[in-house]
Structure formats: structure tokens, C-alpha cells
Design an enzyme around this catalytic site. Structure first.
Site, PDB file in Angstrom:
ATOM      1  N   GLY A  16      -9.658   0.569  -9.259  1.00  0.00           N
ATOM      2  CA  GLY A  16      -9.591   1.723  -8.374  1.00  0.00           C
ATOM      3  C   GLY A  16      -9.271   1.435  -6.927  1.00  0.00           C
ATOM      4  O   GLY A  16      -9.401   2.332  -6.090  1.00  0.00           O
ATOM      5  N   GLY A  18      -6.257   0.318  -5.827  1.00  0.00           N
ATOM      6  CA  GLY A  18      -4.855   0.558  -5.550  1.00  0.00           C
ATOM      7  C   GLY A  18      -3.924  -0.581  -5.901  1.00  0.00           C
ATOM      8  O   GLY A  18      -2.823  -0.672  -5.354  1.00  0.00           O
ATOM      9  N   LYS A  19      -4.338  -1.450  -6.848  1.00  0.00           N
ATOM     10  CA  LYS A  19      -3.474  -2.567  -7.253  1.00  0.00           C
ATOM     11  C   LYS A  19      -2.145  -2.065  -7.806  1.00  0.00           C
ATOM     12  O   LYS A  19      -1.084  -2.566  -7.460  1.00  0.00           O
ATOM     13  CB  LYS A  19      -4.171  -3.418  -8.311  1.00  0.00           C
ATOM     14  CG  LYS A  19      -5.445  -4.100  -7.878  1.00  0.00           C
ATOM     15  CD  LYS A  19      -5.972  -5.014  -8.954  1.00  0.00           C
ATOM     16  CE  LYS A  19      -6.198  -4.310 -10.272  1.00  0.00           C
ATOM     17  NZ  LYS A  19      -7.251  -3.301 -10.214  1.00  0.00           N
ATOM     18  N   THR A  20      -2.227  -1.074  -8.686  1.00  0.00           N
ATOM     19  CA  THR A  20      -1.003  -0.582  -9.319  1.00  0.00           C
ATOM     20  C   THR A  20      -0.081   0.065  -8.303  1.00  0.00           C
ATOM     21  O   THR A  20       1.136  -0.169  -8.305  1.00  0.00           O
ATOM     22  CB  THR A  20      -1.352   0.411 -10.438  1.00  0.00           C
ATOM     23  OG1 THR A  20      -2.154  -0.243 -11.424  1.00  0.00           O
ATOM     24  CG2 THR A  20      -0.091   0.950 -11.097  1.00  0.00           C
ATOM     25  N   SER A  21      -0.630   0.859  -7.406  1.00  0.00           N
ATOM     26  CA  SER A  21       0.195   1.518  -6.392  1.00  0.00           C
ATOM     27  C   SER A  21       0.902   0.500  -5.517  1.00  0.00           C
ATOM     28  O   SER A  21       2.116   0.599  -5.269  1.00  0.00           O
ATOM     29  CB  SER A  21      -0.671   2.437  -5.530  1.00  0.00           C
ATOM     30  OG  SER A  21      -1.215   3.477  -6.293  1.00  0.00           O
ATOM     31  N   ASP A  43      -2.999  -5.180 -17.641  1.00  0.00           N
ATOM     32  CA  ASP A  43      -4.205  -4.348 -17.690  1.00  0.00           C
ATOM     33  C   ASP A  43      -4.251  -3.568 -18.991  1.00  0.00           C
ATOM     34  O   ASP A  43      -3.310  -2.830 -19.302  1.00  0.00           O
ATOM     35  CB  ASP A  43      -4.215  -3.382 -16.506  1.00  0.00           C
ATOM     36  CG  ASP A  43      -5.562  -2.718 -16.310  1.00  0.00           C
ATOM     37  OD1 ASP A  43      -6.327  -2.609 -17.287  1.00  0.00           O
ATOM     38  OD2 ASP A  43      -5.848  -2.308 -15.173  1.00  0.00           O
ATOM     39  N   THR A 412      -5.293   7.111 -11.187  1.00  0.00           N
ATOM     40  CA  THR A 412      -5.443   5.813 -11.848  1.00  0.00           C
ATOM     41  C   THR A 412      -6.837   5.613 -12.437  1.00  0.00           C
ATOM     42  O   THR A 412      -6.961   5.257 -13.615  1.00  0.00           O
ATOM     43  CB  THR A 412      -5.100   4.663 -10.883  1.00  0.00           C
ATOM     44  OG1 THR A 412      -3.719   4.758 -10.527  1.00  0.00           O
ATOM     45  CG2 THR A 412      -5.368   3.310 -11.519  1.00  0.00           C
TER      46      THR A 412
END
Length: 501
Positions: A16, A18-21, A43, A412
Site C-alpha cells: 500500500g 505505492g510500489k506499483t504506481s 506480486d 491497489t
């Protein structure tokens, strides 16, 4: 992002943050700059499809609208199936079918899934897959604990296979691991090479998140992974200084940023602002790294919203040696955690037990271990099944266990929570309710336009949870206080737990 000079980029951190963003935004920017990029998710609860607004599968595919960007999800279950075939098929000519089947059952646990995922992901670095076709490969990793476990595996299994050339592990014959040892050694060397690999520690301006990043820094250093940078995401700055709530939030963020752990202060760092919109789609991903684009979108949004000795008795020396070898296996950590987990559940016979689980990836591994133990007990015990109560059965009993899914009101975390719930349901475990934490939309007196816009953006997420994931949903508002537990208790006393529907 500051200048990037390595071929492999890892974005890691707790769930949560913001790794993906940030990994997707970096991929988009580099693709815009003319580099050929591959974005890889390791992931189990990946939501690359939603963030990129483009189909993403277990095969490399181009991202819609960007000719230089491709993406792939490493599916743990698919990787495990393929790994099982590679391990057992060479033995078909030497062992009877019953032995092969037994081996496959023994290889159905969480440890196999982990090594299979790493085995698949390592091929992109070793050059065995299509990794050599790209200028840069970006890895959007699972939550920190899971990621570190993957990074430890190649070195651990290399050492294990060297010490046990004719032995076996919970993954089957050591020879199956030895065949991959050269690749694993190459991958480890690449990960440790500061000219080839960069690790981005992603955090929020929050105490728990920064503490996790601090611990991750030390754990990575112990593994020899030293090229690290810190990315602090979602830093809030008030737009309306007449909004007392907004000012408190800004002060909290500033306090945490002024108190960053010493080992993180050593790192080059970048900070990214909290945005008044969910970062979904190529254009919004571009805006994450472009202040001018942010200002434009913000203006639009504002206008819209105004120890093992006891077990060695009676075992001969050879047996002790085999046991000690097995206990050196990387699987032992999972077994130890499961043992503690089972012990906690047993205490529920006498008192209430509250279990705060690890992030999603580790939770699933724990449940998989529970399921494997349950199947082994039911297969080998001579007891009446009606008199057996395994930890797995305890979790399935809705009268005994209440499983609560906790999510932030963001896309996410919601997707990760929904994926966890699906896995739980397949295991016969139905969550009792969802708890939406840190909700801005539960405040009615917000004045700051950025906060109002964020609150409005929560509505769609909460409605999706109501419509597709649960009949029971409760919320806890965002409380801008450092001493959070007393503040929460005060909130319970004054309002009880507010149901969002």
C-alpha cells in the site's frame, strides 16, 4: 525520477505504499524517453492490469499505447506447476508412477511456490528468457517480507545443494536445484553489482512505513544488495491553510520526514506528493513524475469539487545428520512460523485470540502451510476424522474464527485484499467483514480541496467493495494524531465502529 543508470530496477516496500504506481510511472517515463522497457510483477496480488489500463498476463505482452513498454505477471501457481514438471519429468523413466505422484504431493507446499517464482523471475536476469531484448527490466515486487525471502533463496539453496549433493529437500532431489545453481549464482552476482542493479525502497511519510524501510535497508545490506535509494510517496501538503485537519496532516508528515531513521538518511532520496486522484492509466502515471502535469490535473479536480536437542533422543548419528541438514533448509522458517501460528489458535479454547497477519503474500503462504499440514494429518492419521481439529479446520469454522479483511480506500490495497479474499474462499474460509481504514470520506468538515478530492475518489472504491466483495463493510476515519491507539479508543467510545453502509 533522478538519473537511472542500471539495467535492473527493484521497487520494494510494505503493502500500500505505492510500489506499483512508482514502478509503472518509471516504466512509462523511460519508454517515453525511447528505452525498451520490460515491467515484471512478482506480486501474487498484482494489479498491473488496472494501473496500466492494459491487459497483462503470464506472457510478455505490449502495453496498450506504448510501443516501447511490455509487461508480464509472474503467476506463482503457474510457475509452481511448471517447476513441478521440470523436477519430476526427468524421473519418469526411473521411478514408478506412485513414487512420482507422492513426490508431486510433497512438492505442493508454499516453499515450492516461492522457489518456483524465483526460478521464473531469475531467468529474466540470467538472459535465459527474453530479458536480453530489453534495455531496462523493472521489477514491481511483492510486499517486503516475501521479496526478501525470494532474494535469500538462491544463496540458501546453492549452499544447501553444495552441502547435500546426494540428498533431498522439501523441494525434491537436490539435483533439481543443482541444475539451476549456475544461474542462481549469476543472478545473485548481478543483484549485488551496483552498476547493474538498483533497489528502490518505497515508503510513505509514516512511522511504521519508514521503520519497515529502515529494516529492509539493513536486511538488503546483509544480503550484499547495497545500491539502494529511498522514495517517499504520498507526501501531503495542505492547499487550504484554514483547514485545521489538513494542517495536522501536513504537520504529521513533516514530523516523520524530519525524523527519518539514520540509516535511511544515508540514501539518496526523492519525495512524491499525495495526489488528489487515483493513479490509473498512462496519462496519470506520467503526471506522477511531472509536476506540471500534476498541477494541471489538480486544477481540474479542484474545479470539479469547489534450539532442537529434545527431538534428537533415540535417533542414530545418520538420522541426526539428516535431520540437521533438513533443518538448515530455507523451508524451516515457514515451519517455525506455522508452529507459532498453530499454538496461537490452540489458545482459542480458553480465551479470545487476535492474530494480526503479515502482508498478503506471507499470509497466503501461511495458509498454504496450514492446508498442507491438514492434508498430511488427514492422509496419515489413524484417528477418527470427526475427532481431529487441525488449525486449518479452525480457520474454516465461522463459529470459532472471524476473519477480517482490512484495506485502505484505494484501488491497489482493495485489489490486493480482494485477491486475498478469493484465495481464502477457495480454501473454504469466508471473511466476516471488511474494514476500510484511514478513510477521509468519513469526515464531513473537510475544506482543503486536495483532501476533498481524495475523499470523493474513495467513494468509487468503497462502492466497489460493497457491490462485489462483501455484505458487511465498516470504516475508521483518518485520524491525524501521532498517538493513534488512544485516539482510536476515544473514537470507539464516542461513535462506536461506524458501518459505511
Amino acid at each position: 525520477m533522478n538519473t537511472i543508470s542500471t539495467q535492473y530496477l527493484f521497487f520494494t516496500g510494505k503493502g500500500g505504499v505505492g510500489k506499483t504506481s512508482l514502478s509503472c510511472a518509471t516504466a512509462v517515463k523511460m519508454a517515453d524517453d525511447g528505452k525498451k522497457i520490460l515491467l515484471v510483477s512478482t506480486d501474487p496480488a498484482s494489479n498491473l492490469r488496472d494501473v496500466l489500463n492494459s491487459p497483462v498476463s503470464e506472457k510478455i505482452s505490449s502495453v496498450k499505447g506504448l510501443k516501447n513498454l511490455s509487461a508480464i505477471n509472474i503467476n506463482p501457481e503457474v510457475s509452481a506447476d511448471e517447476y513441478l514438471k521440470r523436477v519430476t519429468e526427468p524421473l519418469n523413466d526411473f521411478l514408478p508412477a506412485a513414487e512420482i505422484k507422492k513426490m508431486q504431493e510433497e512438492l505442493s507446499g508454499a516453499c515450492t511456490t516461492e522457489i518456483a517464482s524465483f526460478d521464473e523471475f531469475s531467468r529474466f536476469i540470467s538472459g535465459e528468457n527474453e530479458g536480453g531484448n530489453f534495455d531496462v527490466i523493472i521489477f514491481d515486487t511483492a510486499p517486503t517480507g516475501h521479496t526478501l525471502r525470494l532474494l535469500e533463496l538462491p544463496a540458501a539453496w546453492a549452499e544447501f545443494s553444495e552441502e547435500n549433493p546426494d540428498g533431498a529437500s522439501c523441494l525434491g532431489p537436490t539435483s533439481a536445484l543443482k541444475s539451476s545453481q549456475e544461474r542462481y549464482n549469476k543472478v545473485v552476482a548481478t543483484l549485488r553489482d551496483t552498476s547493474q542493479t538498483t533497489f528502490y525502497l518505497v515508503s510513505r511519510a509514516e512511522k511504521s512505513s519508514l521503520k519497515k524501510a529502515s529494516r529492509t535497508r539493513e536486511e538488503l545490506k546483509e544480503l550484499g544488495l547495497n545500491n539502494q535509494k529511498l522514495l517517499v510517496n504520498g507526501v501531503f501538503k495542505a492547499l487550504d491553510h484554514a483547514d485545521e485537519f489538513a494542517i495536522k496532516l501536513e504537520q504529521m508528515a513533516k514530523f516523520q520526514l524530519d525524523s527519518i531513521p539514520e540509516n535511511l538518511q544515508e540514501l539518496e532520496q526523492q519525495r512524491f506528493p499525495l495526489l488528489p486522484y487515483n493513479v490509473l492509466g498512462i496519462e496519470k502515471l506520467r503526471s506522477l513524475l511531472d509536476e506540471k502535469s500534476q498541477e494541471k490535473v489538480v486544477e481540474e479536480k479542484v474545479s470539479e469539487t469547489g534450539d532442537i536437542n529434545p527431538y534428537l533422543k533415540g535417533i542414530d548419528e545418520q538420522g541426526k545428520k539428516l535431520l540437521l541438514e533438513d533443518l538448515r533448509s530455507p523451508c524451516t522458517e515457514e515451519v517455525a512460523v506455522f508452529h507459532a501460528f498453530s499454538k496461537a489458535i490452540q489458545q482459542a479454547k480458553r480465551k479470545f485470540v487476535v492474530i494480526d497477519t503479515a502482508p498478503t503474500g506471507h499470509t497466503l503462504l501461511l495458509l498454504d502451510t496450514a492446508g498442507s499440514y491438514h492434508r498430511e494429518v488427514m492422509r496419515n492419521t489413524g484417528m477418527d476424522p470427526a475427532k481431529i481439529k487441525t488449525p486449518y479446520m479452525a480457520l474454516q469454522d465461522s463459529k470459532l474464527s472471524k476473519v477480517i479483511v482490512v484495506s485502505l480506500p484505494e484501488t491497489t490495497p482493495m485489489r490486493e485484499a480482494a485477491a486475498l479474499q478469493d484465495d481464502l474462499k477457495r480454501a473454504g474460509i469466508t471473511p466476516y467483514f471488511w474494514l476500510v481504514n484511514q478513510s477521509l470520506s468519513m469526515h464531513t468538515n473537510l475544506k482543503d480541496p486536495l483532501l476533498k478530492s481524495r475523499a470523493m475518489a474513495e467513494g468509487e472504491v468503497i462502492q466497489t467493495i460493497k457491490n462485489f466483495h462483501t455484505e458487511r463493510i465498516y470504516g475508521i476515519p483518518f485520524i491525524p494524531k501521532e498517538a493513534l491507539l488512544p485516539a482510536l479508543l476515544d473514537f470507539y467510545n464516542e461513535n462506536q465502529l461506524e458501518k459505511t453502509n
